[in-house]
Design a protein around this motif. Structure first.
Motif, PDB file in Angstrom:
ATOM      1  N   SER A  60       0.831  -1.199   0.000  1.00 30.87           N
ATOM      2  CA  SER A  60       0.000   0.000   0.000  1.00 30.87           C
ATOM      3  C   SER A  60       0.870   1.255   0.000  1.00 30.87           C
ATOM      4  CB  SER A  60      -0.909  -0.021   1.226  1.00 30.87           C
ATOM      5  OG  SER A  60      -1.651   1.161   1.307  1.00 30.87           O
ATOM      6  N   MET A  61       1.916   1.264   0.800  1.00 31.20           N
ATOM      7  CA  MET A  61       2.809   2.427   0.838  1.00 31.20           C
ATOM      8  C   MET A  61       3.520   2.605  -0.499  1.00 31.20           C
ATOM      9  SD  MET A  61       4.397   2.692   4.662  1.00 31.20           S
ATOM     10  CE  MET A  61       4.595   0.975   5.053  1.00 31.20           C
ATOM     11  N   ASN A  67       2.557  10.449  -3.428  1.00 33.25           N
ATOM     12  CA  ASN A  67       2.132  11.549  -2.574  1.00 33.25           C
ATOM     13  C   ASN A  67       3.210  11.745  -1.508  1.00 33.25           C
ATOM     14  OD1 ASN A  67       0.986  13.290  -0.748  1.00 33.25           O
ATOM     15  ND2 ASN A  67      -0.860  12.073  -0.417  1.00 33.25           N
ATOM     16  N   ALA A  68       3.901  12.868  -1.551  1.00 35.00           N
ATOM     17  CA  ALA A  68       5.031  13.104  -0.649  1.00 35.00           C
ATOM     18  C   ALA A  68       4.625  13.116   0.818  1.00 35.00           C
ATOM     19  CB  ALA A  68       5.714  14.422  -1.006  1.00 35.00           C
ATOM     20  N   ASN A  69       3.374  13.441   1.117  1.00 32.65           N
ATOM     21  CA  ASN A  69       2.907  13.521   2.506  1.00 32.65           C
ATOM     22  C   ASN A  69       2.059  12.334   2.900  1.00 32.65           C
ATOM     23  OD1 ASN A  69       4.145  15.864   3.315  1.00 32.65           O
ATOM     24  ND2 ASN A  69       2.465  17.174   2.666  1.00 32.65           N
ATOM     25  N   GLY A  73      -0.887  10.767   6.894  1.00 29.66           N
ATOM     26  CA  GLY A  73      -2.175  10.123   6.646  1.00 29.66           C
ATOM     27  C   GLY A  73      -2.152   8.659   7.061  1.00 29.66           C
ATOM     28  N   PHE A  74      -1.032   8.006   6.824  1.00 34.84           N
ATOM     29  CA  PHE A  74      -0.877   6.608   7.220  1.00 34.84           C
ATOM     30  C   PHE A  74      -1.063   6.474   8.728  1.00 34.84           C
ATOM     31  CE2 PHE A  74       1.808   3.238   8.914  1.00 34.84           C
ATOM     32  CZ  PHE A  74       1.413   2.150   8.161  1.00 34.84           C
ATOM     33  N   TYR A  75      -0.394   7.330   9.504  1.00 33.70           N
ATOM     34  CA  TYR A  75      -0.486   7.257  10.967  1.00 33.70           C
ATOM     35  C   TYR A  75      -1.886   7.621  11.472  1.00 33.70           C
ATOM     36  CZ  TYR A  75       4.544   6.524  11.391  1.00 33.70           C
ATOM     37  OH  TYR A  75       5.805   6.006  11.321  1.00 33.70           O
ATOM     38  N   VAL A  76      -2.513   8.600  10.858  1.00 34.96           N
ATOM     39  CA  VAL A  76      -3.866   8.993  11.284  1.00 34.96           C
ATOM     40  C   VAL A  76      -4.843   7.839  11.057  1.00 34.96           C
ATOM     41  CG1 VAL A  76      -5.816  10.524  10.750  1.00 34.96           C
ATOM     42  CG2 VAL A  76      -3.516  11.476  11.019  1.00 34.96           C
TER      43      VAL A  76
END
Length: 173
Positions: A60-61, A67-69, A73-76
Motif C-alpha cells: 500500500s505504501m 504523494n510526498a505527505n 495520513g498513514f499514521y492517522v
C-alpha cells in the motif's frame, strides 16, 4: 502492483493464520483447559497476521509513495483503526471491573490504566486489562516502524536489508 499470484499467496497466508488462531481457541473452549501446543499454534497464527499485515501495508505504501505527505495520513488512519475502540474497551473494563484481573488479584492501578489506554503495557511490563489486548501494542509498534523501514530501505539492496535484519535479531532476543 499486486498480481493475482501475490493476492493468492496473501489469501493463503491469511487463511492459515485464521485457522491457526481459530483452532487454538476452539481446542481451549472445547477441552476447557489450556495446552501448550494449541497455544503455540495460536501464537503462530498471530505472528502470521503480523507478517500478512506488514506485506499488505508495504504494498500500500508503495502505491502511495507518489504523494510526498503520505506518512501523516498513514499514521492517522492507523490511529483511528485501533485507538477509539481500544480506549472504550479499556475504560469499560476499568470502570466496571469487567476484564481480566491484575496479576495477584486486587484492582487495576492508574498506571495500568494509562499503559493500557496508550497501548504501551508491553513496554512497561504491565498486564492487559482486556483479554485480547496483548496484540495491539505490538501492532501499534509495527505501524510506527513500518513507514520508517519502508523509507529507509525502499531503494536499498536486499543485502543491506538482510544485514539489518540479522543485526536486529539479537536485540529482539
Amino acid at each position: 502492483m499486486e498480481t493475482n499470484k501475490d493476492s493468492a499467496n496473501l489469501d493463503l497466508l491469511r487463511a492459515a493464520a485464521v485457522m491457526s488462531v481459530y483452532f487454538a481457541h476452539l481446542h481451549t473452549n472445547l477441552s476447557g483447559q489450556h495446552s501448550d501446543l494449541p497455544w503455540h499454534f495460536g501464537q503462530l497464527g498471530v505472528l502470521m497476521f503480523f507478517v500478512h499485515t506488514s506485506l499488505v501495508l508495504m504494498m500500500s505504501m508503495e502505491r502511495m509513495v507518489a504523494n510526498a505527505n503520505f506518512i501523516p495520513g498513514f499514521y492517522v488512519r492507523r490511529w483511528f483503526r485501533i485507538y477509539p475502540l481500544s480506549i472504550f474497551c479499556v475504560l469499560m473494563s476499568y470502570w466496571f471491573h469487567m476484564g481480566t484481573q491484575p496479576e495477584g488479584g486486587g484492582v487495576w492501578s492508574v498506571g495500568d490504566l494509562v499503559f493500557n489506554l496508550s497501548l504501551t503495557q508491553n513496554l512497561f511490563y504491565g498486564d492487559s486489562m482486556v483479554g485480547g489486548l496483548w496484540t495491539l501494542p505490538l501492532e501499534v509498534q509495527m505501524y510506527i516502524a513500518l513507514p520508517i523501514l519502508f523509507l529507509a530501505f525502499r531503494k536499498r539492496s536486499l543485502t543491506l536489508l538482510a544485514a539489518f535484519w540479522i543485526a536486529t535479531v539479537p536485540l529482539a532476543m
